[in-house]
Motif scaffolding. Structure first.
Motif, PDB file in Angstrom:
ATOM      1  N   TRP A  87       0.960  16.665   6.882  1.00 13.56           N
ATOM      2  CA  TRP A  87       1.390  15.283   7.057  1.00 13.56           C
ATOM      3  C   TRP A  87       2.189  15.057   8.339  1.00 13.56           C
ATOM      4  CZ3 TRP A  87       0.673  10.413   6.168  1.00 13.56           C
ATOM      5  CH2 TRP A  87       1.704   9.505   6.380  1.00 13.56           C
ATOM      6  N   PRO A  88       3.187  15.885   8.674  1.00 14.05           N
ATOM      7  CA  PRO A  88       3.938  15.610   9.908  1.00 14.05           C
ATOM      8  C   PRO A  88       3.055  15.550  11.147  1.00 14.05           C
ATOM      9  CG  PRO A  88       5.112  17.212   8.560  1.00 14.05           C
ATOM     10  CD  PRO A  88       3.766  17.033   7.938  1.00 14.05           C
ATOM     11  N   ASP A  89       2.040  16.423  11.213  1.00  8.91           N
ATOM     12  CA  ASP A  89       1.167  16.424  12.385  1.00  8.91           C
ATOM     13  C   ASP A  89       0.213  15.235  12.386  1.00  8.91           C
ATOM     14  OD1 ASP A  89       2.303  18.775  13.307  1.00  8.91           O
ATOM     15  OD2 ASP A  89       0.845  20.039  12.271  1.00  8.91           O
ATOM     16  N   LEU A  90      -0.181  14.775  11.181  1.00  9.74           N
ATOM     17  CA  LEU A  90      -1.173  13.695  11.083  1.00  9.74           C
ATOM     18  C   LEU A  90      -0.546  12.319  10.922  1.00  9.74           C
ATOM     19  CD1 LEU A  90      -3.781  15.388   8.711  1.00  9.74           C
ATOM     20  CD2 LEU A  90      -3.991  15.017  11.165  1.00  9.74           C
ATOM     21  N   GLN A 112     -11.052   8.145   3.177  1.00 16.08           N
ATOM     22  CA  GLN A 112     -12.269   8.803   3.644  1.00 16.08           C
ATOM     23  C   GLN A 112     -12.067   9.429   5.012  1.00 16.08           C
ATOM     24  OE1 GLN A 112     -14.971   9.191   1.768  1.00 16.08           O
ATOM     25  NE2 GLN A 112     -15.898  10.457   3.348  1.00 16.08           N
ATOM     26  N   LEU A 113     -11.289   8.757   5.859  1.00 13.37           N
ATOM     27  CA  LEU A 113     -11.047   9.268   7.207  1.00 13.37           C
ATOM     28  C   LEU A 113     -10.306  10.596   7.187  1.00 13.37           C
ATOM     29  CD1 LEU A 113     -10.056   6.100   9.259  1.00 13.37           C
ATOM     30  CD2 LEU A 113     -11.987   7.609   9.711  1.00 13.37           C
ATOM     31  N   PHE A 114      -9.304  10.711   6.313  1.00 19.23           N
ATOM     32  CA  PHE A 114      -8.399  11.862   6.392  1.00 19.23           C
ATOM     33  C   PHE A 114      -8.567  12.880   5.263  1.00 19.23           C
ATOM     34  CE2 PHE A 114      -6.380   8.686   9.029  1.00 19.23           C
ATOM     35  CZ  PHE A 114      -5.985   9.425  10.125  1.00 19.23           C
ATOM     36  N   LEU A 115      -9.207  12.475   4.162  1.00 17.12           N
ATOM     37  CA  LEU A 115      -9.342  13.401   3.038  1.00 17.12           C
ATOM     38  C   LEU A 115     -10.787  13.642   2.648  1.00 17.12           C
ATOM     39  CD1 LEU A 115      -6.385  12.184   0.817  1.00 17.12           C
ATOM     40  CD2 LEU A 115      -6.439  14.152   2.331  1.00 17.12           C
ATOM     41  N   GLY A 116     -11.724  13.027   3.363  1.00 20.34           N
ATOM     42  CA  GLY A 116     -13.142  13.290   3.122  1.00 20.34           C
ATOM     43  C   GLY A 116     -13.559  12.951   1.708  1.00 20.34           C
ATOM     44  N   TRP A 123       1.228  10.061  12.621  1.00 18.35           N
ATOM     45  CA  TRP A 123       0.988   8.949  13.534  1.00 18.35           C
ATOM     46  C   TRP A 123      -0.493   8.625  13.657  1.00 18.35           C
ATOM     47  CZ3 TRP A 123       4.705   5.842  14.217  1.00 18.35           C
ATOM     48  CH2 TRP A 123       6.025   6.305  14.163  1.00 18.35           C
ATOM     49  N   ARG A 124      -1.359   9.621  13.436  1.00 21.15           N
ATOM     50  CA  ARG A 124      -2.785   9.326  13.419  1.00 21.15           C
ATOM     51  C   ARG A 124      -3.144   8.482  12.204  1.00 21.15           C
ATOM     52  NH1 ARG A 124      -5.891  14.870  13.970  1.00 21.15           N
ATOM     53  NH2 ARG A 124      -7.643  13.447  13.570  1.00 21.15           N
ATOM     54  N   VAL A 125      -2.503   8.766  11.064  1.00 23.71           N
ATOM     55  CA  VAL A 125      -2.716   7.950   9.872  1.00 23.71           C
ATOM     56  C   VAL A 125      -2.261   6.519  10.117  1.00 23.71           C
ATOM     57  CG1 VAL A 125      -2.030   7.611   7.458  1.00 23.71           C
ATOM     58  CG2 VAL A 125      -2.578   9.906   8.282  1.00 23.71           C
ATOM     59  N   PHE A 126      -1.080   6.366  10.713  1.00 28.40           N
ATOM     60  CA  PHE A 126      -0.577   5.019  10.997  1.00 28.40           C
ATOM     61  C   PHE A 126      -1.504   4.262  11.936  1.00 28.40           C
ATOM     62  CE2 PHE A 126       4.020   6.660  10.326  1.00 28.40           C
ATOM     63  CZ  PHE A 126       3.826   6.591   8.971  1.00 28.40           C
ATOM     64  N   SER A 127      -1.977   4.949  12.970  1.00 28.59           N
ATOM     65  CA  SER A 127      -2.864   4.290  13.939  1.00 28.59           C
ATOM     66  C   SER A 127      -4.140   3.819  13.259  1.00 28.59           C
ATOM     67  CB  SER A 127      -3.192   5.263  15.080  1.00 28.59           C
ATOM     68  OG  SER A 127      -4.084   4.675  16.002  1.00 28.59           O
ATOM     69  N   ALA A 128      -4.719   4.682  12.407  1.00 34.01           N
ATOM     70  CA  ALA A 128      -5.939   4.298  11.696  1.00 34.01           C
ATOM     71  C   ALA A 128      -5.663   3.171  10.707  1.00 34.01           C
ATOM     72  CB  ALA A 128      -6.519   5.509  10.970  1.00 34.01           C
ATOM     73  N   LEU A 136       0.860  -1.183   0.000  1.00 36.20           N
ATOM     74  CA  LEU A 136       0.000   0.000   0.000  1.00 36.20           C
ATOM     75  C   LEU A 136       0.902   1.240   0.000  1.00 36.20           C
ATOM     76  CD1 LEU A 136      -2.834  -0.832   2.567  1.00 36.20           C
ATOM     77  CD2 LEU A 136      -2.921  -0.922   0.090  1.00 36.20           C
ATOM     78  N   ASP A 137       0.903   1.963  -1.100  1.00 33.23           N
ATOM     79  CA  ASP A 137       1.764   3.136  -1.275  1.00 33.23           C
ATOM     80  C   ASP A 137       0.989   4.384  -0.839  1.00 33.23           C
ATOM     81  OD1 ASP A 137       3.350   5.200  -2.109  1.00 33.23           O
ATOM     82  OD2 ASP A 137       3.677   4.426  -4.132  1.00 33.23           O
ATOM     83  N   LEU A 138       1.401   4.990   0.279  1.00 34.04           N
ATOM     84  CA  LEU A 138       0.703   6.167   0.805  1.00 34.04           C
ATOM     85  C   LEU A 138       1.229   7.482   0.236  1.00 34.04           C
ATOM     86  CD1 LEU A 138       0.368   5.245   4.595  1.00 34.04           C
ATOM     87  CD2 LEU A 138      -1.058   4.566   2.666  1.00 34.04           C
ATOM     88  N   GLY A 139       2.030   7.400  -0.825  1.00 33.80           N
ATOM     89  CA  GLY A 139       2.665   8.590  -1.362  1.00 33.80           C
ATOM     90  C   GLY A 139       1.691   9.680  -1.768  1.00 33.80           C
ATOM     91  N   MET A 140       0.618   9.312  -2.505  1.00 35.72           N
ATOM     92  CA  MET A 140      -0.347  10.315  -2.938  1.00 35.72           C
ATOM     93  C   MET A 140      -1.090  10.915  -1.754  1.00 35.72           C
ATOM     94  SD  MET A 140      -1.993   8.741  -6.434  1.00 35.72           S
ATOM     95  CE  MET A 140      -3.078  10.145  -6.649  1.00 35.72           C
ATOM     96  N   MET A 141      -1.327  10.095  -0.753  1.00 39.21           N
ATOM     97  CA  MET A 141      -2.013  10.604   0.442  1.00 39.21           C
ATOM     98  C   MET A 141      -1.118  11.605   1.172  1.00 39.21           C
ATOM     99  SD  MET A 141      -3.766   8.427   3.501  1.00 39.21           S
ATOM    100  CE  MET A 141      -4.762   9.268   4.753  1.00 39.21           C
ATOM    101  N   ARG A 142       0.165  11.279   1.298  1.00 36.25           N
ATOM    102  CA  ARG A 142       1.104  12.221   1.919  1.00 36.25           C
ATOM    103  C   ARG A 142       1.135  13.524   1.137  1.00 36.25           C
ATOM    104  NH1 ARG A 142       4.200   7.385   2.510  1.00 36.25           N
ATOM    105  NH2 ARG A 142       5.406   7.853   0.642  1.00 36.25           N
ATOM    106  N   GLU A 143       1.080  13.419  -0.195  1.00 40.25           N
ATOM    107  CA  GLU A 143       1.127  14.610  -1.034  1.00 40.25           C
ATOM    108  C   GLU A 143      -0.123  15.468  -0.843  1.00 40.25           C
ATOM    109  OE1 GLU A 143       0.996  15.247  -5.785  1.00 40.25           O
ATOM    110  OE2 GLU A 143       2.623  13.981  -5.058  1.00 40.25           O
ATOM    111  N   CYS A 144      -1.290  14.818  -0.731  1.00 37.24           N
ATOM    112  CA  CYS A 144      -2.538  15.558  -0.545  1.00 37.24           C
ATOM    113  C   CYS A 144      -2.570  16.248   0.816  1.00 37.24           C
ATOM    114  CB  CYS A 144      -3.731  14.619  -0.683  1.00 37.24           C
ATOM    115  SG  CYS A 144      -4.052  14.113  -2.382  1.00 37.24           S
ATOM    116  N   LEU A 145      -2.053  15.588   1.834  1.00 31.76           N
ATOM    117  CA  LEU A 145      -2.035  16.194   3.163  1.00 31.76           C
ATOM    118  C   LEU A 145      -1.016  17.318   3.254  1.00 31.76           C
ATOM    119  CD1 LEU A 145      -2.391  13.001   5.394  1.00 31.76           C
ATOM    120  CD2 LEU A 145      -4.071  14.812   5.076  1.00 31.76           C
ATOM    121  N   GLY A 146       0.007  17.258   2.403  1.00 33.34           N
ATOM    122  CA  GLY A 146       0.971  18.350   2.306  1.00 33.34           C
ATOM    123  C   GLY A 146       1.605  18.695   3.641  1.00 33.34           C
ATOM    124  N   PRO A 147       1.557  19.975   4.018  1.00 28.61           N
ATOM    125  CA  PRO A 147       2.226  20.389   5.264  1.00 28.61           C
ATOM    126  C   PRO A 147       1.566  19.817   6.513  1.00 28.61           C
ATOM    127  CG  PRO A 147       0.950  22.196   4.332  1.00 28.61           C
ATOM    128  CD  PRO A 147       0.963  21.111   3.297  1.00 28.61           C
TER     129      PRO A 147
END
Length: 480
Positions: free
Chosen positions: A67-70, A125-129, A72-77, A54-65
């Protein structure tokens, strides 16, 4: 198909269970790493399509700045979603590049890929609606050549979009897909396909409803219909213009371009709230570019008719922060005629609190040649502006909360805010003023520029500059 080296666990990956810890835990993790490595390098396992990335690269790109704050929440989910979808013999593994490897003990290739796609969809859906442009790539191992794992790649949305027609053709809409990857309903473990998933190739069937399995009993619970709405129901994005009153000059000299998200009933969200659901940086760039081009075209039309007016244009942090989005935006700025730049104001939106002074100065330096002033939208609360003083920023804009019961407190806070802005050498514009008493309080506090329904509603197109004094304010009691 492309060749890709499998990551060595000790050097290139880390288990999602965590790093470090007591020696016993560390030994257990190292043992699991070795077991996973041996499993990954078995050609038979790879060729059956049971190893997935599962490549989270596009998700990291969408979250942009964000991402650092989110992160560990992404990993937990992700850990929770994956854990819920795997069996006891399956293995999950998070790499050092923050992606996930999942090895299925029994599911065949297509069935396993659909489980991964469902995990990806829920995570998005959880993080990008409702962001339709975001996706997660699902890579399926299909063999080992010269010690390297060969992967086929597909996107989660593509896999899920193809699953429904396949399921209808194979099963006539019988079983439905669960988050555990099994077919629920119909003949369990039998049927025409002879596979537990209900399909010849072992893939789970999928219909228009989702049935969730109870983790304790394994029995199917309620089947849920999926919501299908027109894209228009999510709201149409655009820009409207708020009249800004210069109290000192007694004139409406500026129209503030503000993003809006207009819903089917005519209601709308305005300003940064309208962009909350937009996380894809290219979509944000598109909206910023459309606002800039449309505003400059209007400004040019007014100029040709010998009308003079200042116009404020929104531009988001995401557009200016990265070179790949900043450069196209600046190319539009460079095409703006010199004679119009002195009537243009940039309104900076979505800038994170505490952005370093050097970084802010750098971004302001990029847009400074193309505008008269630059304002930044900040929260309406007492704060120090010393961190942004001297960066070249002209002023700050803040929206007053729409709380009539708290007017006395808001007036006191406004006095403190204005004093802090004056110390930093910044102009201040207060928007959201809906009552005459708040406009009067803003003037008493020393605010020069005000906007809100009390001054005038947002318009599809700005009007020419016009005189507006205190008697006009009181005569316009029906405004808003």
């Amino acid at each position: 198909m492309e060749a890709k080296g499998a990551p060595r666990p000790q050097a290139a990956t880390s288990l999602s269970a965590g790093d470090g810890g007591p020696p016993a835990v560390g030994q257990e993790l190292r043992g699991l790493e070795q077991r996973l490595w041996r499993l990954l390098m078995q050609p038979a396992v790879a060729s059956t399509g049971r190893v997935h990335l599962l490549d989270l690269g596009m998700m990291r790109e969408c979250l942009g700045p964000n991402w650092p704050d989110l992160r560990w929440r992404v990993f937990s989910a992700a850990d929770a979603l994956i854990e819920r979808s795997l069996t006891r013999n399956d293995i999950r593994f998070r790499t050092s590049s923050d992606d996930y490897i999942i090895v299925f003990a029994s599911l065949e290739r297509h069935a396993a890929a659909l489980v991964c796609a469902r995990i990806a969809q829920e995570l998005l859906q959880l993080f990008l609606g409702d962001d339709r442009t975001a996706d997660i790539r699902v890579s399926t191992a299909v063999g080992v050549v010269d010690g390297h794992i060969q992967f086929d790649h597909a996107f989660a949305k593509t896999l899920l979009a193809g699953a429904l027609p396949q399921a209808e053709r194979r099963t006539g809409g019988g079983p439905v897909f669960s988050t555990s990857g099994a077919a629920i309903g119909g003949a369990a473990g039998g049927g025409a396909g002879g596979a537990a998933g209900g399909a010849v190739d072992g893939s789970p069937a999928m219909s228009g409803v989702l049935s969730h399995a109870d983790e304790a009993t394994g029995r199917a619970q309620i089947a849920l219909r999926q919501l299908r709405l027109s894209p228009d129901d999510a709201g149409q994005f655009g820009i409207r213009y708020r009249p800004v009153w210069d109290i000192g000059q007694m004139v409406i000299s500026t129209y503030m371009g503000t993003p809006v998200r207009i819903f089917p009933d005519g209601s709308f969200l305005e300003g940064p709230a309208a962009l909350t659901s937009v996380t894809d940086v290219m979509e944000i760039l598109r909206l910023d570019a459309e606002a800039l081009v449309g505003s400059v075209e209007i400004l040019n039309g007014l100029f040709r008719s010998k009308s003079r007016l200042l116009m404020s244009v929104p531009v988001c942090f995401e557009t200016l922060a990265a070179r790949r989005t900043r450069q196209p935006f600046l190319e539009i700025c460079q095409s703006i005629p010199d004679y119009l730049r002195r009537f243009l104001i940039f309104e900076l939106l979505r800038f994170p609190p505490g952005v370093p002074t050097g970084r802010l100065n750098e971004l302001l330096h990029e847009v400074r040649p193309y505008c008269r002033w630059s304002f930044m939208q900040v929260d309406f609360k007492p704060q120090s502006f010393s961190g942004i003083a001297g960066t070249g920023l002209s002023g700050v804009t803040m929206a007053m909360p729409a709380d009539r019961s708290a007017e006395a407190r808001l007036m006191e806070e406004m006095n403190s805010i204005v004093l802090s802005a004056e110390r930093a050498g910044l102009m201040i514009c207060v928007t959201g003023l809906s009552t005459t008493s708040m406009v009067v309080a803003a003037r008493a506090a020393g605010v020069r520029l005000v906007a809100g329904n009390r001054i005038g509603p947002p318009r599809d197109r700005p009007r020419a500059m016009n005189r507006f004094d205190w008697p006009d304010l009181y005569r316009e009691e029906d405004v808003g």
